[in-house]
Design an enzyme around this catalytic site. Sequence first.
Site, PDB file in Angstrom:
ATOM      1  CB  THR A 105      -0.865   0.351   0.938  1.00 15.09           C
ATOM      2  OG1 THR A 105      -1.734  -0.871   1.191  1.00 15.09           O
ATOM      3  CG2 THR A 105      -1.762   1.121   1.965  1.00 15.09           C
TER       4      THR A 105
ATOM      5  NE  ARG B  98     -10.455  -6.001   2.858  1.00 17.55           N
ATOM      6  CZ  ARG B  98      -9.009  -5.178   3.364  1.00 17.55           C
ATOM      7  NH1 ARG B  98      -8.397  -4.449   1.848  1.00 17.55           N
ATOM      8  NH2 ARG B  98      -8.312  -5.581   4.534  1.00 17.55           N
ATOM      9  CB  ILE B  99     -14.632  -1.695   1.442  1.00 18.76           C
ATOM     10  CG1 ILE B  99     -14.628  -1.677   0.057  1.00 18.76           C
ATOM     11  CG2 ILE B  99     -13.930  -0.468   1.666  1.00 18.76           C
ATOM     12  CD1 ILE B  99     -16.192  -0.650   0.039  1.00 18.76           C
ATOM     13  N   GLY B 100     -11.203  -2.378   2.436  1.00 19.78           N
ATOM     14  CA  GLY B 100     -10.198  -2.274   3.513  1.00 19.78           C
ATOM     15  C   GLY B 100      -9.963  -0.368   3.738  1.00 19.78           C
ATOM     16  CG  ASP B 101      -6.545   0.964   6.274  1.00 18.72           C
ATOM     17  OD1 ASP B 101      -5.737   1.585   6.257  1.00 18.72           O
ATOM     18  OD2 ASP B 101      -6.226  -0.765   5.846  1.00 18.72           O
TER      19      ASP B 101
ATOM     20  CB  THR C 299       0.821   0.670   5.583  1.00 18.43           C
ATOM     21  OG1 THR C 299       0.837  -0.251   4.237  1.00 18.43           O
ATOM     22  CG2 THR C 299       1.683   1.177   6.027  1.00 18.43           C
TER      23      THR C 299
ATOM     24  CE  LYS D 162      -5.969  -9.591   9.880  1.00 14.15           C
ATOM     25  NZ  LYS D 162      -5.708 -10.121  10.537  1.00 14.15           N
ATOM     26  N   GLY D 163      -6.291  -3.876   7.356  1.00 16.55           N
ATOM     27  CA  GLY D 163      -7.015  -2.984   6.997  1.00 16.55           C
ATOM     28  C   GLY D 163      -7.916  -2.913   8.244  1.00 16.55           C
TER      29      GLY D 163
END
Length: 321
Positions: free
Chosen positions: A186, A214-217, A236, A238-239
């Site tokens: 990222t 899936r959507i992350g942080d 950056t 683990k979302g």
Amino acid sequence: MGWAIALHGGAGDIPLSLPPERRLPREAGLRHSLHIGVVALKANTPPLDVVELVVRELENIPHFNAGKGSVLTTDGTVEMEACIMDDKKRCGAVSGLTTVVNPISLARLVMEKTPHIYLAFDGAEAFAREQGVETLHSSHFITPENVERLSQAKEAKRVQIDYTQPLHKDEKKETPDADGDSKLGTVGCVAVDSFGNLASATSTGGLVNKMVGRIGDTPIIGAGTYANNLCAVSATGKGEAIIRGTVARDVAALMEFKGVSLKEAAAYVVEEGTPKGNVGLVAVSAAGEVTMPFNTTGMFRACATEDGYSEIAIWPNSVEN
């Protein structure tokens, strides 16, 4: 007070034995992108323009997990996301992109050209076409390295973040991190100019072998990306952990409500507020402070300040001036 800039190329379980062919291109990418940002700040380019410029550059480098180098979903497809924010709390975010060459620039267009903050999937793609941003067939974003990485993740039946090391056939699948998560590439950039104006930008392809949708942080304001009049933060790692911990906003909140320094706030969030092995971040303050803490094995990172300090590093205490 003076200008400052910091950027990252992902945090995670980066082994000290990382082969030169994987390490050197990323270090070169950070050095190149840092130089572009420094030149822009010296030319009095607004921080919002600087962070977009730098993240666009990182998105175009296939060694990072963003833009051209985005990792693949369980279906072997790319779903990119990005977010940008300034110290006036103007912000824009996008998710589920499959054809947009520079997601960070589309995020900025969402901020500037719509009444909304966040567009995703088909709507975001339609908006990209409407705005005339550069798009390419989704195959452009799929690299051989990421095809191989997806294959390894499927074989190991795990979701992977940045720099996860492949399991050998005689290795047990049980690892200290139960689901095999580590971290990949990222990208993000934060900048402040000599007047204290701030901005943050983050872009990613997400997790290897992630579920479609899936959507992350990264695109979530206050999780992976945040800026206000005190600081700018790009995270950056683990979302899911970063979302739960509202990592980027917590740094700003500690400064705002506790009156602590940027370094104290960021250190507390990373060391006390998030489980070990999950997060790294880069941040700058309106006063020109810069900090780059992480609780993972390493984080590809770089920074520079107006007083002449510069750093490019991966592991703790690994510094190049």
